[in-house]
Design a protein around this motif. Structure first.
Motif, PDB file in Angstrom:
ATOM      1  N   THR A  20       0.831  -1.206   0.000  1.00 58.87           N
ATOM      2  CA  THR A  20       0.000   0.000   0.000  1.00 58.87           C
ATOM      3  C   THR A  20       0.864   1.253   0.000  1.00 58.87           C
ATOM      4  N   ILE A  21       1.905   1.250   0.824  1.00 63.59           N
ATOM      5  CA  ILE A  21       2.804   2.402   0.876  1.00 63.59           C
ATOM      6  C   ILE A  21       3.508   2.594  -0.465  1.00 63.59           C
ATOM      7  N   SER A  22       3.905   1.488  -1.055  1.00 62.55           N
ATOM      8  CA  SER A  22       4.594   1.544  -2.341  1.00 62.55           C
ATOM      9  C   SER A  22       3.692   2.138  -3.421  1.00 62.55           C
ATOM     10  N   ARG A  23       2.412   1.775  -3.387  1.00 60.79           N
ATOM     11  CA  ARG A  23       1.469   2.326  -4.367  1.00 60.79           C
ATOM     12  C   ARG A  23       1.263   3.819  -4.169  1.00 60.79           C
ATOM     13  N   VAL A  24       1.174   4.218  -2.914  1.00 61.46           N
ATOM     14  CA  VAL A  24       0.984   5.637  -2.624  1.00 61.46           C
ATOM     15  C   VAL A  24       2.180   6.451  -3.116  1.00 61.46           C
ATOM     16  N   VAL A  25       3.368   5.935  -2.878  1.00 62.16           N
ATOM     17  CA  VAL A  25       4.584   6.614  -3.327  1.00 62.16           C
ATOM     18  C   VAL A  25       4.621   6.695  -4.846  1.00 62.16           C
ATOM     19  N   LEU A  27       2.089   6.558  -6.978  1.00 62.20           N
ATOM     20  CA  LEU A  27       1.058   7.468  -7.477  1.00 62.20           C
ATOM     21  C   LEU A  27       1.451   8.930  -7.254  1.00 62.20           C
ATOM     22  N   THR A  28       2.061   9.204  -6.102  1.00 59.66           N
ATOM     23  CA  THR A  28       2.492  10.574  -5.813  1.00 59.66           C
ATOM     24  C   THR A  28       3.565  11.022  -6.795  1.00 59.66           C
ATOM     25  N   THR A 169      -4.534  -0.908  -9.622  1.00 59.65           N
ATOM     26  CA  THR A 169      -3.666  -1.302  -8.516  1.00 59.65           C
ATOM     27  C   THR A 169      -2.500  -2.154  -9.014  1.00 59.65           C
TER      28      THR A 169
END
Length: 340
Positions: A20-25, A27-28, A169
């Motif tokens: 989840t953290i990796s996806r947020v990073v 996407l940012t 995702t």
């Protein structure tokens, strides 16, 4: 006291949190434009755009159709709630039925033997029939048109949206793996990153195919929607025909209730006139005379039978002509009368 707690797999929990953290990073960084992202192919983008357009317009069509069938927004909300709790909708009187009941009750108070009372009752009964046809039209339209389209939105379109979310995702995971491979320095770290990349690529490709199949299915759904549209139009045609038949029958019944009127023929044109015109009229004139052809005929008489009733009457001053026309309750252009 023993308390049984559910067994948590901490390893999977930590792994999911890391993903989840990796996806947020990822996407940012994409939003900031500091990293690359995997783009969907043109065919997929075309299918996705068509799905979005289909969803948007179908929602509007369903909403607008329901607004036509049930204009009261409060009633629409109430019906929606009853559908969700699996209860039958309340039986309501339509505006036509309220009008019908008031007309019938008023006709009874005014007197069923009086012309106005009789007419009110007749019209009220016709409005009741229109109200029943309206109920049937609303119910049938829901079954053949709005309900299938709403089922499509709540079923197929929701599934497509869910699978597209999963695909996005998987794409974020894939791009995150690509970035990790680029940043890996040690041989051991690079091998692990490449392994994760192969897994992410396989999962992305698999989800992409699933989503494409669902998007392709929209063509089949639109073919079904076309059949539903034809059914809705047939229902609408039948409804308006039924209403037309009711109104034509009402018009015939009201016409029978009207008293017969004699007719005034001026320059070969028939004009309705009052019963009092049946008596002969004559006017003295000291100046210009105007020849007026007058005929009194009942509604059941033919032109040939009433031909002997025509007579010429001298009408003098304009006051005399106006008096005659006022008895017929008509406006008449005196320039159309031949002077002699």
């Amino acid at each position: 006291m023993n308390i049984n707690l559910p067994n948590f797999n901490m390893k999977n929990l930590v792994k999911e949190a890391g993903s989840t953290i990796s996806r947020v990073v990822q996407l940012t960084e994409e939003k900031l434009g500091t990293t690359e992202r995997t783009e969907y192919d043109l065919h997929f983008q075309s299918l996705a755009e068509r799905a979005d357009v289909t969803k948007s317009w179908t929602e509007k069509i369903v909403r607008d159709t329901e607004s036509v069938l049930i204009p009261n927004p409060q009633n629409r909300v109430e019906d929606f709630i009853f559908e969700k709790i699996d209860k039958s909708k309340p039986k309501r009187l339509s505006n036509l039925e309220h009008l019908a009941l008031n007309m019938i009750e008023a006709g009874g108070d005014f007197g069923q033997d009086m012309p106005y009372g009789q007419a009110l009752i007749k019209v009220g009964q016709a409005e009741q029939k229109l109200g029943q046809h309206e109920h049937d039209f609303i119910a049938t339209s829901g079954i053949c048109f709005t309900q299938p389209l709403r089922k499509f939105l709540e079923g197929e379109m929701k599934t497509i949206s869910k699978e597209r979310g999963i695909l996005e995702t998987k794409r974020l995971d894939l791009d995150a793996c690509k970035n990790r491979v680029k940043k890996a320095r040690s041989m051991l770290g690079q091998q692990a990153a490449e392994r994760d990349l192969r897994v992410a690529q396989a999962e992305f490709d698999r989800q992409s195919e699933i989503t494409k199949l669902l998007l392709d299915g929209i063509s089949t759904s639109q073919a079904s929607h076309l059949r539903h549209l034809h059914a809705f139009i047939q229902t609408q045609v039948r409804y308006y025909k039924q209403c037309g038949d009711v109104m034509e029958q009402l018009q015939r019944e009201l016409a029978k209730m009207q008293p017969a009127k004699p007719r005034l023929r001026i320059n070969s044109e028939d004009v309705d006139g009052p019963p009092s015109i049946a008596s002969a009229h004559s006017f003295d004139s000291d100046t210009t005379s105007i020849a007026l052809a007058l005929a009194v005929e009942s509604d059941h008489e033919s032109d040939s039978d009433s031909a002997h009733l025509y007579r010429s009457i001298d009408i003098g001053q304009a006051k005399a002509l106006t008096h005659l026309l006022e008895e017929f309750e008509i406006e008449f252009d005196t320039s159309a009368i031949t002077t002699v």
